[in-house]
Structures are given as structure tokens and as C-alpha cells.
Design an enzyme around this catalytic site. Structure first.
Site, PDB file in Angstrom:
ATOM      1  N   TYR A 202       0.667  -1.242  -0.118  1.00  0.00           N
ATOM      2  CA  TYR A 202      -0.018   0.069   0.027  1.00  0.00           C
ATOM      3  C   TYR A 202       0.713   1.113   0.091  1.00  0.00           C
ATOM      4  O   TYR A 202       0.532   2.021  -0.735  1.00  0.00           O
ATOM      5  CB  TYR A 202      -1.046   0.140   1.069  1.00  0.00           C
TER       6      TYR A 202
ATOM      7  N   TYR B  26       3.610   5.134  -2.658  1.00  0.00           N
ATOM      8  CA  TYR B  26       4.152   6.532  -2.107  1.00  0.00           C
ATOM      9  C   TYR B  26       5.512   6.712  -1.896  1.00  0.00           C
ATOM     10  O   TYR B  26       6.270   7.765  -2.222  1.00  0.00           O
ATOM     11  CB  TYR B  26       3.424   6.723  -0.653  1.00  0.00           C
TER      12      TYR B  26
END
Length: 725
Positions: free
Chosen positions: A404, A408
Site C-alpha cells: 500500500y 508513495y
């Protein structure tokens, strides 16, 4: 007969920007031009030009009234930012001008110290002297790291204060501060004028992006031209290859971050901890531009914006996080994981945090983080705080926590396999450089590990290729070598053990008073265990040279690596119980000292070679740019006499440097300077150092100056004055 009004002449340019004549041809055109002139009055030309360019774009797209309202607010904010500088911005808009201003303000500090000490003859309390010397820096908002002199003052505090005073008198330190402040001011004006946003230039302005890319290109060219060599070990390596193999390489950095993140997740899985993903965003007053999702993400000016910079926004988030950390500590909540800082399209930072916590503490953790994320400006969020604080519980059945956060991390490094960057409306592989330029310009740390052992120990242990006898080091080494971060955490005492209690720590060698500002230099050389075993992980004797000099021709580059000028240290893995120093004879030879010098130093003398002071104590060779003082009896007031001499020595050095600068400027005769010097060698060396600096920083003007040429000839004609003091 009625007179016809004279036609109003519309200027061709305003603040250096071409005027679109048709925009001001209406009846309110003359009044608006007068208003624009008044609004932009006193602003730096670059800033005024950017604001006027954005004003015309707004006047063309919206109504004239809306553009006028925007200009009044933007010009007021720009003027407030400009007034933070104690000098006109035109004095620092070029490098040569910044150098002049830096010298002026460094000289102001030197004059303050001179007056406070009555010509360096009257010692003053450290806190009073430092407070007086800080007065010019505070006008700029600058400050070196200052010691806490409010309580008991030790020698460490005094040395720290002396280093701060040295920085405040160094024009190089001032130049770096002024250059950074001006660059950030220019970028802030670009943000306000709409040059930093989606659809224009995301994250940073085009100017800042081009400067960053040019610096990286120059760096890559320099790396390709250089070699790192170790003559003692017979090693030679391209500096570009060394750079590519280190965490300076974005790909290596990304992979290491993912390994550590995966290790945290494996540890959390073993211990049954929950994974939480949090997003923190600053209040609206920190955002210059918003996006309208209903209008295909079009960016619009934020009326709540108060002229803050990304640096201000990051400082706000750090302050709120510090409050949250304190609250978690009071509640006994232990968390670990990673924080990623990334910019919104207008450069305002926001945080993503992937944290692991015991399931029984999850709700309390959410309450604490949510409270401090939404502590201020609550009226703008009302009952919906998701815009300021967003929470997502990671369910292992739908995907891993590492997967996840991977996007980023990659998005803010190199854009690897991320695809489109929806914030910037471009591909992440293209905008990753913008993000890197943004972080570099504003000095923002993009990735922060929360909890767990220091990654530097992990990196040093991965340098060891063979087994170690010490069980503490060996268990950690095996885990690091295997790339198992979870096992490494276990071998280092868990995620929450304080750093000072870790079983394996970094080992440094300290060279006293060796920095430019008289500070001790700490050089990383290996690791040490709680059991008393020390292991060497780095070789000494490295030097950086140009490839054209690789076969011995020419001078070596004065860019020592971790080894400095010391002899290489054996990297075998036999635990010695302590870090073994290089042989004294080797140290002396590399420093250019012979047996006569050694005999003198062992008898207590200090020998000067090439402007460096050398002495031997307890069988070790020390080097310093400052003359050491030791071996005196205690003074009547309880302080050692050498401590008082040290303070006077520093004051005399300040005075000597100021006088040498006056010689270079032509304000002081060379004969008078040499005649009044208490130490002729030091006077010549100080003058030589300033001449070398002037030659490097301004070669053209240096070679054109007959005065500087005469001074260089005098310094060259002086014989070497090395010897026992």
C-alpha cells in the site's frame, strides 16, 4: 466649447512585463493602471513582474474587479515577505552582490565582538558575548545551533559557543544562509503568482526545476571525471560507480526503504499488531491553491491563504506530531513504521504514515492523532475531518501494508511502476524530479523511520563479509547481510529500546578542534558492541582524484573521504576488544613528521607543519588548526590556566583574521600587519588562507588586482616556518 478628454497613454511595460493593451482600453483602464502602480510600488522587480503577469491572466479570464482584489492581497503578502529582509532585495539578487553583503554582515559581527571585548583584551561572559553577536543574524532570522547557557556552563558549552561565534564571523556561512533565504523567497513569490500548481508546474516552479536539474547534471559530470583511490590497499574505483552503489542512488534508496518497510510488516504479523494508514494535511491557510474536482481538477486561488511557505507548513506538522508523540508516551502507546512527506500540487506538504500498533491501543491512537491533526482552525472542517485527517485500516486479506505504501515511496523517489501522478496530472516518472527539487529547495526530509534501530548500524554491518566472534555483532550482522530487517530488529533489542541501550552501536574516531569552526570532527569507522568488541568497517587513506591524475601526474584533489589522511585500518573480523588505531610511525610519516619531530612531541612540544598543529599525548598523534593549551596548573579562580589561555587564543585569532582581511582590502599596510603580529608564522598563514579563498571564489578579479598579486608574492617568498613551538 467643451474640451475633449486627452487620450490616456497605456505604457508598453509594467515591472518589465509587456502590457496587453486591449485589457486596459475600457473606461476603468486608467484607474486600474494607477492602482497597479500603487500596489506594486516598492516590490522587487522580479516579484512585481510575476504578480503583474498573473494579474493580466486573471483580468483576461475573470472580471477586472476580481483581478484587482487578488493583486491587492498578493502584493500585500509579497511586501510582508520582502520586509523580512534587512537589506533591499536588489542587493542579493546576484551571487556577487550576495558575497558583498555576506562580508558586510560577517564584519558587523566581528566588530561587535571587538567592541564587547575591548579589542580582544577583556574576556566577557559567554552568554552576553553570544547574545550581542547574534543581533545581526536575528535581523535576518538566521541562527547557528546555539548552546544552552542558562544552567551550569561547562567546557563543552563554551566550545559550542566559540564555534557559533566563529560561524557568525564567517562570510561563507552568511553567504549560504543569504543564498538559501533568497531562493526560497523567489519560490514563495512563484507560488503566490500561480507558477507552482497543477497544469503549470507542479510542486516547484520551472526556474527551480531547471536549477535543480542543472546542478544534478553538473554533479553527474563531476562524478564521471573523478576516481576514489586507496594507495595503501591498492584500490581504485570510479566515483560515479561508488555513488551508484550507495543510497544516494534513488533506486538503491527505494529498495532499501521497501526492505525495511517489509521487515516492519513481518514483525507486526508475528506479534499480531494492526496496520494503520494515516494522512495528515495542514489547515487551509497554508495552501495557496485549491483544486475544483467538479471542474476537472482546475486550480483556483485559496482565499484563506496567508502567505506561508512549504517550510512553514512542514514546521507546523512537525510541531503537531511532537505533541502527539508526547501524548502517546503518556498513554504508553508504542508505534513503529514509516512517515512519507510529499507535496500537494502547489508545494504544500502533507504526510502519509503507515504505523503498526497493538490492537488494544488502536482506537486510542486514532483519537490522539486525530485530535492534534485537527486542533486548529476547526471551523473550516466542521463535522468532517477527513480532509485534515484520514484513517485507513490495512486488511491483510486485501493486500499488504508494504504494497500500500510502496507507491508513495516510489512516487517521491523515481516514480518506479507508479504510473500517473493524479496530483500533478502527469506521469510519476516525469514528476519525481519535481518532487526531489521541491524537497531539496525547502530542506524537507521526505522519509522518516518511526521506531526501530538506526539504519546506519544496519548499513555498516552489511560491509562485514565474514563471521565475527562477538555474538552480539554476529547476530545483527547475519540479519543485515540477509536483508532481514525484522530479524535485525530482534537482534538489536526490539522496536522500542532506546538507542543508548542497543547492543550494537556506531564507533567513531574524534579529531579535536579540527573543523573550520574549531569543532571536534567525528569520523565513522565501525561498530562496537555492549560486550566491548569493536569492528572496523571502513578503510582509511581514501582520496579523490581526477582520472587524468590516476597515474600519478598532478596534484591530488583536496577532498578526503572517510579516512582523511590517516593510514588504513585493517578490516579483518577478529574481535580485538577495542578499535585498533593505526601505528604511530605510519601516522607521523603521512603527516610529514620525522623522528626528530617525534622526539620533540613526545617531550611535550607542539610541531607546526603546513599550518596544522601536531602533538602526541598517550601515544597518539593529534592534529588541529588551533594551537593546543595543556599542562598548566590550576588558576586561583578554580579554572585551569590553559582554559583562560584558550579563550584569549580564540579572541586573538579573531582579531588576526580581521586584520588580514583589512590588508586584503588595502585598509591596513602589510608592514604594519606583520610588525604587530605576535606570531609571524600565524600571521602569514592567515593571510595565505584568505588569499587562497579569494583566488578560488573570484579568480578573474584576483588575477586583475596588482595589490593581491603583490601580497601573493610576499606569501610565496616567506620560508617554511614549521618547527617546535
Amino acid at each position: 466649447m467643451d474640451r475633449q478628454p486627452l487620450p490616456v497613454t497605456i505604457p508598453d511595460y509594467v515591472a518589465g512585463v509587456k502590457v496587453i493593451q486591449a485589457l486596459f482600453s475600457g473606461p476603468t483602464g486608467p484607474e486600474d493602471l494607477a492602482f497597479i502602480e500603487y500596489a506594486l510600488k516598492g516590490l522587487e522587480l522580479k516579484a512585481a513582474g510575476k504578480l503583474f503577469g498573473e494579474y493580466q491572466r486573471r483580468r483576461k479570464q475573470y472580471k477586472a474587479k476580481s483581478a484587482n482584489i487578488w493583486l491587492r492581497m498578493a502584493a500585500g503578502t509579497a511586501r510582508a515577505q520582502q520586509e523580512r529582509f534587512p537589506v533591499p532585495l536588489k542587493r542579493i539578487n546576484e551571487e556577487k552582490r550576495r558575497e558583498e553583503v555576506a562580508r558586510e554582515w560577517a564584519s558587523q559581527v566581528a566588530a561587535i565582538i571587538d567592541n564587547s571585548t575591548k579589542g580582544f583584551t577583556s574576556p566577557q561572559p559567554a552568554d552576553e558575548l553570544l547574545a550581542a553577536a547574534m543581533t545581526p543574524a536575528r535581523q535576518w532570522g538566521f541562527s547557528p545551533v546555539l548552546p544552552d547557557l542558562s544552567g551550569e556552563v561547562t567546557d563543552k558549552h563554551l566550545n559550542h559557543a566559540a564555534s557559533a561565534l566563529a560561524r557568525l564571523q564567517d562570510d561563507g556561512w552568511w553567504l549560504r544562509q543569504i543564498r538559501r533565504a533568497y531562493q526560497r523567497h523567489q519560490e514563495l513569490i512563484a507560488i503566490m503568482s500561480g507558477e507552482v500548481r497543477r497544469g503549470v508546474s507542479p510542486y516547484v516552479s520551472h526556474r527551480a526545476f531547471m536549477e535543480y536539474r542543472a546542478n544534478k547534471t553538473a554533479q553527474a559530470r563531476w562524478l564521471a571525471e573523478m576516481l576514489v583511490v586507496n594507495e595503501e590497499e591498492g584500490l581504485e574505483l570510479s566515483l560515479a560507480e561508488a555513488h551508484a552503489a550507495s543510497v544516494s542512488n534513488p533506486e538503491v534508496r527505494r529498495v532499501e526503504l521497501m526492505v525495511r518497510m517489509r521487515g516492519f510488516e513481518d514483525l507486526a504479523w508475528e506479534q499480531g499488531h494492526a496496520a494503520e494508514f494515516y494522512t495528515w494535511t495542514t489547515p487551509s491557510r497554508f495552501h495557496a491553491w485549491n483544486t475544483v474536482k467538479a471542474d476537472r481538477g482546475r486550480s483556483v486561488r485559496n482565499k484563506r491563504y496567508r502567505g506561508t511557505s512549504p517550510k512553514d507548513a512542514q514546521a507546523y506538522l512537525c510541531k503537531q506530531w511532537a505533541k502527539a508523540r508526547a501524548a502517546m508516551a503518556r498513554a504508553g502507546i508504542t508505534v513503529y513504521g514509516f512517515r512519507v512527506v510529499e507535496p500537494h500540487h502547489d508545494g504544500t506538504p502533507h504526510w502519509h504514515m503507515l504505523l503498526f500498533v497493538a490492537p488494544g491501543q488502536r482506537d486510542q491512537l486514532r483519537d490522539i492523532l486525530g485530535y492534534y491533526a485537527c486542533e486548529h482552525d476547526q471551523g473550516e472542517i466542521k463535522n468532517n475531518r477527513s480532509a485534515r485527517f484520514d484513517v485507513l485500516a490495512i486488511d491483510p486479506e486485501y493486500g499488504s501494508a508494504t504494497g500500500y505504501i510502496a507507491k508513495y515511496i516510489a512516487k517521491n523517489i523515481d516514480g518506479h511502476r507508479v504510473g500517473d501522478d493524479y496530483e500533478a496530472e502527469a506521469r510519476s516518472s516525469d514528476t519525481a524530479t519535481n518532487v526531489a527539487a521541491w524537497a531539496s529547495l525547502w530542506g524537507i526530509r521526505q522519509f522518516q523511520q518511526i521506531g526501530g534501530p538506526a539504519v546506519t548500524v544496519w548499513r555498516e554491518l552489511r560491509r562485514l563479509r565474514e563471521a565475527v566472534k562477538d555474538p552480539l555483532i554476529e547476530s545483527a550482522r547475519v540479519a543485515a547481510d540477509a536483508g532481514n530487517w525484522a530479524e535485525f530488529i530482534g537482534s538489536m533489542g526490539g522496536v522500542s529500546l532506546p538507542r543508548q541501550d542497543r547492543p550494537v552501536k556506531l564507533a567513531h574516531l574524534v579529531t579535536p578542534c579540527a573543523s573550520k569552526y574549531g569543532e571536534d570532527l567525528r569520523r565513522l569507522v565501525g561498530v562496537t558492541s555492549a560486550g566491548g568488541c569493536s569492528m572496523r568497517t571502513r578503510l582509511d587513506g581514501w582520496a579523490v582524484i581526477r582520472k587524468s591524475q590516476a597515474r600519478g601526474c598532478g596534484e591530488r584533489s583536496e577532498l578526503p573521504l572517510s579516512g582523511g589522511s590517516r593510514a588504513p585500518w585493517s578490516s579483518d573480523n577478529n574481535c580485538t576488544g577495542q578499535i585498533e588505531l593505526p601505528p604511530l610511525a605510519t601516522e607521523l610519516a603521512r603527516a610529514g613528521l620525522d623522528n626528530v619531530d617525534r622526539a620533540r612531541m613526545e617531550a611535550g612540544a607542539v610541531v607546526v607543519v603546513d599550518g596544522l598543529y601536531h602533538w602526541i599525548r598517550d601515544g597518539r598523534l593529534y592534529q588541529s588548526r588551533h594551537r593546543p593549551q595543556f599542562g598548566r596548573s590550576p588558576a586561583p579562580n578554580g579554572r585551569n590556566a590553559w582554559e583562560e589561555d584558550r579563550d584569549l587564543e580564540q579572541l586573538q585569532q579573531y582579531q588576526l583574521k580581521r586584520q588580514a582581511m583589512a590588508v586584503l582590502a588595502g585598509d591596513l599596510q602589510l608592514d604594519e600587519y606583520i610588525k604587530n603580529a605576535m606570531d609571524t608564522f600565524r600571521a602569514v598563514h592567515t593571510l595565505e588562507t584568505l588569499l587562497d579563498k579569494e583566488r578560488l571564489e573570484a579568480p578573474a578579479s584576483f588575477h586583475q588586482s596588482e595589490h593581491l598579486a603583490r601580497l601573493s608574492g610576499f606569501v610565496t617568498s616567506c620560508p617554511s616556518q614549521g618547527g617546535a613551538l
